[in-house]
Motif scaffolding. Structure first.
Motif, PDB file in Angstrom:
ATOM      1  N   ASN A  24       0.826  -1.206   0.000  1.00 55.72           N
ATOM      2  CA  ASN A  24       0.000   0.000   0.000  1.00 55.72           C
ATOM      3  C   ASN A  24       0.863   1.259   0.000  1.00 55.72           C
ATOM      4  O   ASN A  24       0.706   2.153   0.844  1.00 55.72           O
ATOM      5  CB  ASN A  24      -0.946   0.022   1.206  1.00 55.72           C
ATOM      6  CG  ASN A  24      -2.058  -1.000   1.103  1.00 55.72           C
ATOM      7  OD1 ASN A  24      -2.574  -1.263   0.013  1.00 55.72           O
ATOM      8  ND2 ASN A  24      -2.422  -1.592   2.235  1.00 55.72           N
TER       9      ASN A  24
ATOM     10  N   LYS B 203      -5.855   3.300   1.035  1.00 53.15           N
ATOM     11  CA  LYS B 203      -6.718   2.692   2.038  1.00 53.15           C
ATOM     12  C   LYS B 203      -5.941   1.693   2.894  1.00 53.15           C
ATOM     13  O   LYS B 203      -5.020   1.040   2.430  1.00 53.15           O
ATOM     14  CB  LYS B 203      -7.890   1.983   1.359  1.00 53.15           C
ATOM     15  CG  LYS B 203      -8.874   2.929   0.680  1.00 53.15           C
ATOM     16  CD  LYS B 203     -10.030   2.153   0.060  1.00 53.15           C
ATOM     17  CE  LYS B 203     -11.012   3.097  -0.613  1.00 53.15           C
ATOM     18  NZ  LYS B 203     -12.137   2.370  -1.234  1.00 53.15           N
ATOM     19  N   ASP B 204      -6.358   1.597   4.136  1.00 51.53           N
ATOM     20  CA  ASP B 204      -5.777   0.645   5.075  1.00 51.53           C
ATOM     21  C   ASP B 204      -4.345   1.036   5.458  1.00 51.53           C
ATOM     22  O   ASP B 204      -3.792   2.012   4.982  1.00 51.53           O
ATOM     23  CB  ASP B 204      -5.811  -0.780   4.509  1.00 51.53           C
ATOM     24  CG  ASP B 204      -7.224  -1.223   4.162  1.00 51.53           C
ATOM     25  OD1 ASP B 204      -8.144  -0.861   4.918  1.00 51.53           O
ATOM     26  OD2 ASP B 204      -7.392  -1.912   3.129  1.00 51.53           O
TER      27      ASP B 204
ATOM     28  N   TRP C 205      -1.039   5.293   8.046  1.00 47.06           N
ATOM     29  CA  TRP C 205      -2.331   4.816   8.509  1.00 47.06           C
ATOM     30  C   TRP C 205      -3.288   5.986   8.493  1.00 47.06           C
ATOM     31  O   TRP C 205      -3.014   7.022   9.115  1.00 47.06           O
ATOM     32  CB  TRP C 205      -2.227   4.226   9.908  1.00 47.06           C
ATOM     33  CG  TRP C 205      -3.533   3.674  10.401  1.00 47.06           C
ATOM     34  CD1 TRP C 205      -4.197   2.580   9.927  1.00 47.06           C
ATOM     35  CD2 TRP C 205      -4.336   4.209  11.449  1.00 47.06           C
ATOM     36  NE1 TRP C 205      -5.377   2.392  10.627  1.00 47.06           N
ATOM     37  CE2 TRP C 205      -5.486   3.375  11.572  1.00 47.06           C
ATOM     38  CE3 TRP C 205      -4.203   5.297  12.314  1.00 47.06           C
ATOM     39  CZ2 TRP C 205      -6.484   3.615  12.508  1.00 47.06           C
ATOM     40  CZ3 TRP C 205      -5.209   5.534  13.249  1.00 47.06           C
ATOM     41  CH2 TRP C 205      -6.327   4.689  13.342  1.00 47.06           C
TER      42      TRP C 205
END
Length: 286
Positions: A179, A203-204, A252
């Motif tokens: 990510n 995302k994530d 995050w």
């Protein structure tokens, strides 16, 4: 407490939707900025300090790095296309006692119980400092995904001009992780690999390991060359300096936290060992 002793900087990067129209128009006319780029303004406040190897010596040897401080403000622009980041910044401030580096170090050492620095009376004299810095980074010059692990290479090039620093630089940064956010490496205090305060999280939870290298051809470094127009302590600098860095960044939601470890080649001729130090960076996207 040796050579590059400490640096602290806080920066505010303005959302492109809130960048004043006249700033965007001016950036569009700047020949090095892509016309389709999102333009952001950057404001920074920072302080650097430099000391010799032995801070307990009241009269450090003349062949060791001088005491010096640099208190500065920066105003800059960042133009980003998704593949390329151009950054230009004008920093201005004070070198010498007006930088308050002496007071900062003495206060921290008193609180922490560390050795008292005794040689600040030999520091560089007061001098207004100005430096213009430009950097260009090309993101994902060689992007690849293998079994869920992503990687890319980001070359960069640029330079600085002023009475504080004058140099040209070039290098690259390799990232591998999951990510990967849209960014250009962890931000660092100059002179260094450029990095960026700018990032777009995915995302994530995300993370990446990174490693980079840079070479600089240095024409001026006031913290080694000494004051421009007044007598001061100085050492004979080396004209070519290299940095090797590696570290980790995690993202995050709208937060990015990174740690960078830096290995730097010798910066002056009578330096007896290279420097290595760490840099911690926290970025929050509002």
């Amino acid at each position: 407490d040796r050579h590059y002793t400490n640096g602290v900087r806080i920066s505010w990067l303005v959302n492109p939707n809130k960048t004043p129209g006249w700033v965007v128009s001016a950036a569009r006319r700047f020949p090095l900025f892509p016309k389709e780029a999102d333009v952001r303004t950057i404001y920074s406040l920072g302080q650097n300090m430099y000391t010799p190897r032995d801070i307990t010596d009241e009269n450090p040897p003349l062949d060791t790095r001088p005491y010096a401080g640099w208190l500065y403000c920066s105003v800059g622009l960042a133009a980003e296309t998704g593949r390329q980041l151009d950054q230009i910044a004008l920093s201005f401030g004070m070198v010498g006692p007006a930088s308050l580096a002496k007071e900062t170090q003495e206060t921290v050492h008193e609180i922490s119980g560390a050795n008292e620095p005794r040689g600040w009376h030999t520091q560089l004299k007061n001098e207004p400092g100005v430096v213009l810095i430009y950097q260009r980074s090309w993101r994902a010059a060689a992007a690849k995904t293998v079994v869920g692990i992503e990687g890319d290479v980001t070359p960069h090039a640029g330079g600085a001009l002023g009475n504080v620093f004058t140099y040209i630089n070039a290098g690259l940064t390799l990232r591998i992780g999951r990510n990967l956010p849209l960014d250009y490496g962890a931000p660092r205090i100059q002179p260094s690999l450029p990095g960026s305060s700018f990032f777009v999280p995915r995302k994530d939870f995300g993370w990446y390991l990174f490693a980079g290298a840079e070479g600089r051809a240095v024409a001026r470094n006031i913290f080694l060359d000494g004051n421009t127009f007044r007598d001061s302590r100085s050492v004979d600098k080396k004209p070519f300096v290299g940095d090797l860095q590696f570290g980790i960044a995690v993202t995050w939601s709208n937060v990015r936290l990174s740690y960078t470890h830096v290995l730097r080649t010798l910066e002056f001729k009578t330096q007896d060992e290279r420097d290595d130090f760490g840099a911690l960076s926290l970025s929050i996207r509002l």
